[in-house]
Design a protein around this motif. Sequence first.
Motif, PDB file in Angstrom:
ATOM      1  N   GLN A   1       0.823  -1.212   0.000  1.00  0.00           N
ATOM      2  CA  GLN A   1       0.000   0.000   0.000  1.00  0.00           C
ATOM      3  C   GLN A   1       0.862   1.269   0.000  1.00  0.00           C
ATOM      4  O   GLN A   1       0.562   2.232   0.705  1.00  0.00           O
ATOM      5  CB  GLN A   1      -0.930  -0.006   1.216  1.00  0.00           C
ATOM      6  N   ALA A   2       1.896   1.275  -0.815  1.00  0.00           N
ATOM      7  CA  ALA A   2       2.783   2.434  -0.854  1.00  0.00           C
ATOM      8  C   ALA A   2       2.044   3.696  -1.284  1.00  0.00           C
ATOM      9  O   ALA A   2       2.313   4.792  -0.768  1.00  0.00           O
ATOM     10  CB  ALA A   2       3.951   2.172  -1.803  1.00  0.00           C
ATOM     11  N   ALA A   3       1.122   3.560  -2.208  1.00  0.00           N
ATOM     12  CA  ALA A   3       0.382   4.736  -2.676  1.00  0.00           C
ATOM     13  C   ALA A   3      -0.423   5.357  -1.544  1.00  0.00           C
ATOM     14  O   ALA A   3      -0.476   6.591  -1.397  1.00  0.00           O
ATOM     15  CB  ALA A   3      -0.536   4.353  -3.831  1.00  0.00           C
ATOM     16  N   TRP A   4      -1.049   4.503  -0.724  1.00  0.00           N
ATOM     17  CA  TRP A   4      -1.824   5.032   0.397  1.00  0.00           C
ATOM     18  C   TRP A   4      -0.922   5.658   1.454  1.00  0.00           C
ATOM     19  O   TRP A   4      -1.310   6.609   2.139  1.00  0.00           O
ATOM     20  CB  TRP A   4      -2.708   3.947   1.001  1.00  0.00           C
ATOM     21  N   ALA A   5       0.282   5.146   1.598  1.00  0.00           N
ATOM     22  CA  ALA A   5       1.242   5.783   2.503  1.00  0.00           C
ATOM     23  C   ALA A   5       1.551   7.199   2.037  1.00  0.00           C
ATOM     24  O   ALA A   5       1.675   8.130   2.855  1.00  0.00           O
ATOM     25  CB  ALA A   5       2.521   4.953   2.584  1.00  0.00           C
ATOM     26  N   LEU A   6       1.660   7.399   0.732  1.00  0.00           N
ATOM     27  CA  LEU A   6       1.930   8.736   0.201  1.00  0.00           C
ATOM     28  C   LEU A   6       0.714   9.643   0.339  1.00  0.00           C
ATOM     29  O   LEU A   6       0.856  10.857   0.555  1.00  0.00           O
ATOM     30  CB  LEU A   6       2.360   8.634  -1.254  1.00  0.00           C
ATOM     31  N   VAL A   7      -0.487   9.082   0.230  1.00  0.00           N
ATOM     32  CA  VAL A   7      -1.695   9.866   0.508  1.00  0.00           C
ATOM     33  C   VAL A   7      -1.686  10.317   1.965  1.00  0.00           C
ATOM     34  O   VAL A   7      -2.017  11.472   2.283  1.00  0.00           O
ATOM     35  CB  VAL A   7      -2.961   9.051   0.197  1.00  0.00           C
ATOM     36  N   ALA A   8      -1.286   9.401   2.857  1.00  0.00           N
ATOM     37  CA  ALA A   8      -1.186   9.766   4.272  1.00  0.00           C
ATOM     38  C   ALA A   8      -0.161  10.867   4.488  1.00  0.00           C
ATOM     39  O   ALA A   8      -0.369  11.790   5.302  1.00  0.00           O
ATOM     40  CB  ALA A   8      -0.822   8.537   5.103  1.00  0.00           C
ATOM     41  N   ALA A   9       0.969  10.800   3.769  1.00  0.00           N
ATOM     42  CA  ALA A   9       1.984  11.851   3.882  1.00  0.00           C
ATOM     43  C   ALA A   9       1.420  13.196   3.451  1.00  0.00           C
ATOM     44  O   ALA A   9       1.675  14.227   4.086  1.00  0.00           O
ATOM     45  CB  ALA A   9       3.207  11.487   3.036  1.00  0.00           C
ATOM     46  N   ALA A  10       0.642  13.203   2.362  1.00  0.00           N
ATOM     47  CA  ALA A  10       0.020  14.448   1.909  1.00  0.00           C
ATOM     48  C   ALA A  10      -0.971  14.975   2.937  1.00  0.00           C
ATOM     49  O   ALA A  10      -1.016  16.183   3.215  1.00  0.00           O
ATOM     50  CB  ALA A  10      -0.684  14.214   0.569  1.00  0.00           C
TER      51      ALA A  10
END
Length: 229
Positions: free
Chosen positions: A207-216
């Motif tokens: 879920q790397a993409a969702w980790a980046l959404v969380a970072a945003a």
Amino acid sequence: MSPPSPSASASPPPPSAAASDLPDSDPLVLALFGLTVVSGVVDAVSYLGLGHVFAANMTGNVVVVGFALAGAPGFSVLGSVVSLAAFLLGAALAGRLCPGRLRTALVVEVVLHLAAAGTVFAAGTAGDVQYTVIGLLALAMGIRNATVRSLGVPDLTTTVLTMTLTGLAADAAAPGPRSPRLRRRLLSALTMLAGVVPGAVLVLHGQAAWALVAAAALTAAALAVHRGA
């Protein structure tokens, strides 16, 4: 009298209080703690999901390049060079266009995190796509790091902990009164860890993409805290 230089006119106004005197409850300090969490998430994604490359910690990239040049398996010279180049470009842009303007830098960072997340959602991280994602993340970190540096808040670089941990250990062991910044240094390390752990869990579960959404989202929250000051 000669007119002021563009760089002088672009400088932000002086803060209302010295950065070194800001308490840990100050909105700026709280925002920087939040950004330290984001750095943990970003480096978890970049190191575990993008070929053992750091997007926030450039010292790590220099070491990784050395490993790769020595022939150690699993390390990428190209990935680390892309990260270093994008980070330096971001730092240069921040120094030139928005020195000290944290709000502007954070808006750009949110956009770049979302662009990286969208890229991963659309194309994954295989092949050359990973270099695009690395570049977006490192560009964001360079812009932010240069901006935070210009603010001069002690022990809160948001991306590097070496000197913070050195100060924590040295001051804790020194005779005499305890340093007033011991708590801040400890919180800096803990907030970084608070980003690394969930970021790593998400990456390890695909879920790397969702980790980046969380970072945003966390960066946007830090912006909201700072704007509320």
